[in-house]
Structure formats: structure tokens, C-alpha cells
Design an enzyme around this catalytic site. Structure first.
Site, short mmCIF file in Angstrom:
data_model
loop_
_atom_site.label_atom_id
_atom_site.label_comp_id
_atom_site.label_asym_id
_atom_site.label_seq_id
_atom_site.Cartn_x
_atom_site.Cartn_y
_atom_site.Cartn_z
N CYS A 7 -1.15 -5.85 -4.96
CA CYS A 7 -0.53 -6.55 -6.09
C CYS A 7 -1.54 -6.69 -7.23
O CYS A 7 -1.19 -6.50 -8.40
CB CYS A 7 -0.01 -7.92 -5.66
SG CYS A 7 1.50 -7.89 -4.68
N GLY A 93 -0.77 0.96 12.30
CA GLY A 93 -1.94 1.26 11.48
C GLY A 93 -1.91 0.71 10.08
O GLY A 93 -2.74 1.08 9.24
N HIS A 100 3.31 0.79 1.22
CA HIS A 100 2.64 1.89 0.53
C HIS A 100 2.81 3.18 1.31
O HIS A 100 3.01 3.17 2.52
CB HIS A 100 1.16 1.60 0.27
CG HIS A 100 0.34 1.35 1.49
ND1 HIS A 100 0.38 0.17 2.22
CD2 HIS A 100 -0.57 2.13 2.12
CE1 HIS A 100 -0.46 0.25 3.23
NE2 HIS A 100 -1.05 1.44 3.20
N HIS A 102 1.12 7.13 1.77
CA HIS A 102 -0.02 8.02 1.56
C HIS A 102 0.53 9.42 1.28
O HIS A 102 1.31 9.95 2.08
CB HIS A 102 -0.89 8.09 2.82
CG HIS A 102 -1.47 6.78 3.23
ND1 HIS A 102 -2.78 6.44 2.98
CD2 HIS A 102 -0.92 5.73 3.89
CE1 HIS A 102 -3.01 5.23 3.46
NE2 HIS A 102 -1.90 4.78 4.03
#
Length: 114
Positions: A7, A93, A100, A102
Site C-alpha cells: 500500500c 508462500g 499480488h 509475479h
């Protein structure tokens, strides 16, 4: 959320090396890359994990995947292929409790990932 590092990055309180930004998401290069291309894509709205996706906020996931495809094309990894990963919860993990994804590319990805 006041104590969330993502954030703070999304709000500009912590600098990042941006790969993409719009009014809904921010994409920035991972500080500990696991591939030649490693970009994190986060919603600007705080959503703790994939477990917190619901009817009201589900459209952000589609937008994130649209942005991921654009970034992959822009960075030249779309044609050879790339991986999009989301870790959910401690056993999955997830180390930052902010949804989010990856975006990993630039090398062949092994399976299983580990």
C-alpha cells in the site's frame, strides 16, 4: 492499510522501479528477481489475498491479467512465454499480505516450481 508495504508503494510513500501504472494497479520490478524479468503487479486497493476476492472486487483480477499481457509484450517476453504466479496464505508462500502477482520471464521455467 497503514502498515502494508505494498500500500505504501502504491501510494508513493516508498519508491519503486515502475514497469506500469494506471488508476487501478501498479507494476514494479521485484527487488529480489527470480528470473531475468520479474515484475510484481498489485492492485492499488488493499486486498489481503486471493481468499479476499469477492463479487465487488473480482474485476481487478481480470485487469491485472490484461496488464500482465501488456507488460510481457512491452518487455519482449510474450512470444517466448512467461509465468504469472500468485501465492496465497502462509503455506502458499505469501510473504506480503496484499494481493499480488509475479510476472516472470526471460528464461525457461521448470515444473514443478518448488
Amino acid at each position: 492499510m497503514a502498515d502494508c508495504i505494498f500500500c505504501k508503494i502504491a501510494n508513493g510513500e516508498i519508491p519503486s522501479n515502475k514497469a506500469y501504472e494506471d488508476d487501478k494497479v501498479l507494476a514494479f520490478y521485484d527487488l529480489d528477481p527470480q528470473a531475468p524479468t520479474h515484475v510484481l503487479i498489485i492492485p492499488k486497493e488493499h486486498i489481503a489475498s486471493a481468499n479476499d476476492i469477492n463479487e465487488e472486487n473480482a474485476s481487478i483480477v481480470a485487469h491485472i491479467f490484461t496488464v500482465a499481457a501488456k507488460i510481457a509484450k512491452d518487455l519482449g517476453i510474450a512470444e517466448d512465454g512467461y509465468r504469472i504466479v500468485n501465492n496465497c496464505g502462509d503455506n502458499g508462500g505469501q510473504t506480503v499480505k496484499h494481493l499480488h502477482f509475479h510476472l516472470l520471464g526471460g528464461r525457461s521455467m521448470a515444473w514443478p516450481p518448488g
